[in-house]
Design an enzyme around this catalytic site. Structure first.
Site, PDB file in Angstrom:
ATOM      1  N   ARG A 204     102.177  33.023  53.792  1.00  0.00           N
ATOM      2  CA  ARG A 204     101.210  32.284  52.970  1.00  0.00           C
ATOM      3  C   ARG A 204      99.986  31.904  53.803  1.00  0.00           C
ATOM      4  NH1 ARG A 204     103.100  26.845  50.032  1.00  0.00           N
ATOM      5  NH2 ARG A 204     103.142  26.078  52.162  1.00  0.00           N
TER       6      ARG A 204
ATOM      7  N   ARG B 126     107.775  21.432  61.258  1.00  0.00           N
ATOM      8  CA  ARG B 126     107.980  20.893  59.906  1.00  0.00           C
ATOM      9  C   ARG B 126     109.440  20.993  59.501  1.00  0.00           C
ATOM     10  NH1 ARG B 126     103.552  24.357  57.030  1.00  0.00           N
ATOM     11  NH2 ARG B 126     104.353  23.549  55.060  1.00  0.00           N
TER      12      ARG B 126
ATOM     13  N   ARG C  62      95.581  27.204  54.540  1.00  0.00           N
ATOM     14  CA  ARG C  62      96.250  25.957  54.936  1.00  0.00           C
ATOM     15  C   ARG C  62      96.516  25.963  56.428  1.00  0.00           C
ATOM     16  NH1 ARG C  62     101.015  24.085  50.926  1.00  0.00           N
ATOM     17  NH2 ARG C  62     101.633  23.092  52.878  1.00  0.00           N
TER      18      ARG C  62
ATOM     19  N   LYS D 255     109.273  24.899  46.227  1.00  0.00           N
ATOM     20  CA  LYS D 255     109.117  23.739  45.335  1.00  0.00           C
ATOM     21  C   LYS D 255     107.841  23.869  44.501  1.00  0.00           C
ATOM     22  CE  LYS D 255     109.141  20.715  48.718  1.00  0.00           C
ATOM     23  NZ  LYS D 255     109.298  21.532  49.951  1.00  0.00           N
TER      24      LYS D 255
ATOM     25  N   ARG E 244     110.394  12.167  50.699  1.00  0.00           N
ATOM     26  CA  ARG E 244     110.736  12.918  51.915  1.00  0.00           C
ATOM     27  C   ARG E 244     111.423  12.049  52.952  1.00  0.00           C
ATOM     28  NH1 ARG E 244     106.602  17.174  51.004  1.00  0.00           N
ATOM     29  NH2 ARG E 244     106.914  18.834  52.476  1.00  0.00           N
TER      30      ARG E 244
HETATM   31  P1  B4P Z   1     105.916  26.834  48.075  1.00  0.00           P
HETATM   32  O1  B4P Z   1     106.469  26.843  46.716  1.00  0.00           O
HETATM   33  O2  B4P Z   1     104.462  26.631  48.168  1.00  0.00           O
HETATM   34  O3  B4P Z   1     106.598  25.827  49.084  1.00  0.00           O
HETATM   35  P2  B4P Z   1     106.739  24.247  49.121  1.00  0.00           P
HETATM   36  O4  B4P Z   1     108.212  24.039  49.272  1.00  0.00           O
HETATM   37  O5  B4P Z   1     106.080  23.614  47.952  1.00  0.00           O
HETATM   38  O6  B4P Z   1     105.885  23.899  50.430  1.00  0.00           O
HETATM   39  P3  B4P Z   1     105.552  22.694  51.435  1.00  0.00           P
HETATM   40  O7  B4P Z   1     106.776  21.858  51.672  1.00  0.00           O
HETATM   41  O8  B4P Z   1     104.923  23.357  52.607  1.00  0.00           O
HETATM   42  O9  B4P Z   1     104.413  21.850  50.885  1.00  0.00           O
HETATM   43  P4  B4P Z   1     103.936  20.355  50.687  1.00  0.00           P
HETATM   44  O10 B4P Z   1     102.636  20.605  50.068  1.00  0.00           O
HETATM   45  O11 B4P Z   1     104.944  19.579  49.922  1.00  0.00           O
HETATM   46  O12 B4P Z   1     106.346  28.252  48.700  1.00  0.00           O
HETATM   47  C1  B4P Z   1     105.972  28.673  49.993  1.00  0.00           C
HETATM   48  C2  B4P Z   1     105.694  30.181  49.998  1.00  0.00           C
HETATM   49  O13 B4P Z   1     106.866  30.913  49.647  1.00  0.00           O
HETATM   50  C3  B4P Z   1     104.605  30.597  49.007  1.00  0.00           C
HETATM   51  O14 B4P Z   1     103.756  31.522  49.625  1.00  0.00           O
HETATM   52  C4  B4P Z   1     105.382  31.256  47.857  1.00  0.00           C
HETATM   53  O15 B4P Z   1     104.652  32.265  47.214  1.00  0.00           O
HETATM   54  C5  B4P Z   1     106.598  31.820  48.579  1.00  0.00           C
HETATM   55  N1  B4P Z   1     107.790  31.854  47.720  1.00  0.00           N
HETATM   56  C6  B4P Z   1     108.193  30.901  46.835  1.00  0.00           C
HETATM   57  N2  B4P Z   1     109.359  31.265  46.238  1.00  0.00           N
HETATM   58  C7  B4P Z   1     109.718  32.479  46.790  1.00  0.00           C
HETATM   59  C8  B4P Z   1     110.820  33.373  46.605  1.00  0.00           C
HETATM   60  N3  B4P Z   1     111.819  33.100  45.745  1.00  0.00           N
HETATM   61  N4  B4P Z   1     110.875  34.495  47.353  1.00  0.00           N
HETATM   62  C9  B4P Z   1     109.870  34.783  48.232  1.00  0.00           C
HETATM   63  N5  B4P Z   1     108.783  33.986  48.449  1.00  0.00           N
HETATM   64  C10 B4P Z   1     108.714  32.847  47.740  1.00  0.00           C
HETATM   65  O16 B4P Z   1     103.773  19.614  52.120  1.00  0.00           O
HETATM   66  C11 B4P Z   1     102.738  19.865  53.077  1.00  0.00           C
HETATM   67  C12 B4P Z   1     102.652  18.721  54.123  1.00  0.00           C
HETATM   68  O17 B4P Z   1     102.139  17.492  53.484  1.00  0.00           O
HETATM   69  C13 B4P Z   1     103.973  18.252  54.766  1.00  0.00           C
HETATM   70  O18 B4P Z   1     104.325  19.044  55.894  1.00  0.00           O
HETATM   71  C14 B4P Z   1     103.639  16.782  55.159  1.00  0.00           C
HETATM   72  O19 B4P Z   1     102.921  16.696  56.371  1.00  0.00           O
HETATM   73  C15 B4P Z   1     102.731  16.302  54.029  1.00  0.00           C
HETATM   74  N6  B4P Z   1     103.493  15.587  52.974  1.00  0.00           N
HETATM   75  C16 B4P Z   1     103.652  16.032  51.679  1.00  0.00           C
HETATM   76  N7  B4P Z   1     104.408  15.153  50.974  1.00  0.00           N
HETATM   77  C17 B4P Z   1     104.734  14.139  51.829  1.00  0.00           C
HETATM   78  C18 B4P Z   1     105.529  12.957  51.705  1.00  0.00           C
HETATM   79  N8  B4P Z   1     106.146  12.653  50.551  1.00  0.00           N
HETATM   80  N9  B4P Z   1     105.670  12.153  52.777  1.00  0.00           N
HETATM   81  C19 B4P Z   1     105.067  12.448  53.944  1.00  0.00           C
HETATM   82  N10 B4P Z   1     104.312  13.549  54.153  1.00  0.00           N
HETATM   83  C20 B4P Z   1     104.142  14.407  53.103  1.00  0.00           C
END
Ligand code: B4P
Length: 192
Positions: A128, A146, A134, A14, A89
């Site tokens: 990552r 998670r 992180r 995302k 979420r």
């Molecule tokens: P990202 O792109 O960083 O993944 P994400 O889905 O954004 O991550 P996440 O869900 O952990 O984060 P959030 O900050 O929202 O990609 C991950 C990795 O994969 C990277 O290293 C990237 O380079 C790699 N990658 C991407 N695309 C790829 C591909 N095609 N092929 C190979 N590798 C690839 O959440 C963090 C925490 O915050 C949650 O657990 C929760 O505790 C809290 N939180 C956030 N929002 C919340 C909400 N609305 N309500 C309650 N808690 C919340």
């Protein structure tokens, strides 16, 4: 105003895709994960509370997240559209977002769901974790927690938007460029 939700499990890409999409479509990027990490790095009361949940792989309580999103909205009154990343979420957050959108006289145009297998998610997040600093990415138990929280609390959000007929599903494994193209196609189909 055209608003997009990028939906999917932790590590589904995302954040990665959101950066490109906001640039291409001129949307304001609203990542609740980034907002929470910013609060944590500034040692605010909200950040200190959020950290307790994030470090355990749990969701931050709805009221905290919804208040934070409301404040962010107020600061971006002139936005031509938002890209929501990691929000909503829970179904409670989705309902609050619908209310906020109505108050703005707007709505969600499309919800794009990225589909990635659990093994690939765990691999990406632990990878990552080697460089991101992180704390929620370094421990496999927390990463798997998670994912189980996502399945229990977040997947019902897809059903909420499916009922509204605005959910589009995109394969989230493969090259970042190819996935980006598929997301753009889903957006363009809805945004004519
Ligand atoms: P990202 O792109 O960083 O993944 P994400 O889905 O954004 O991550 P996440 O869900 O952990 O984060 P959030 O900050 O929202 O990609 C991950 C990795 O994969 C990277 O290293 C990237 O380079 C790699 N990658 C991407 N695309 C790829 C591909 N095609 N092929 C190979 N590798 C690839 O959440 C963090 C925490 O915050 C949650 O657990 C929760 O505790 C809290 N939180 C956030 N929002 C919340 C909400 N609305 N309500 C309650 N808690 C919340």
């Amino acid at each position: 105003m055209f608003n997009v939700i990028l939906f999917g499990p932790p590590g589904s890409g995302k954040g990665t895709q959101a950066e490109r999409l906001t640039e291409k479509y001129g949307l304001i990027h609203l990542s609740t994960g980034n907002l929470l990490r910013d609060e944590i790095s500034r040692h605010t009361a909200l950040g200190m509370e959020a950290r307790l949940y994030i470090d355990k792989g749990q969701l931050v309580p709805d009221d905290v997240v919804i208040r934070m999103v409301g404040n962010y909205f107020d600061k971006h009154n002139d936005a031509k559209g938002f890209l929501f990343d990691g929000f909503p979420r829970t179904v409670a957050q989705a309902r609050s977002l619908s209310t906020l959108m109505q108050q703005k006289g707007s709505s969600i145009g499309v919800v794009v769901e990225l589909v990635v297998s659990e093994d690939e998610l765990v691999r990406r997040l632990l990878n990552r974790g080697k460089t991101s600093g992180r704390s929620d990415d370094t421990n496999e138990e927390v990463v798997r927690k998670r994912y189980s929280v996502y399945q229990k609390e977040t997947t019902p959000v897809a059903g909420y938007y499916q009922e509204q007929g605005i959910l589009e599903t995109v394969e989230g494994e493969g090259s970042i460029d190819r996935i980006f193209e598929a997301i753009c196609q889903a957006i363009q189909e809805r945004n004519g």
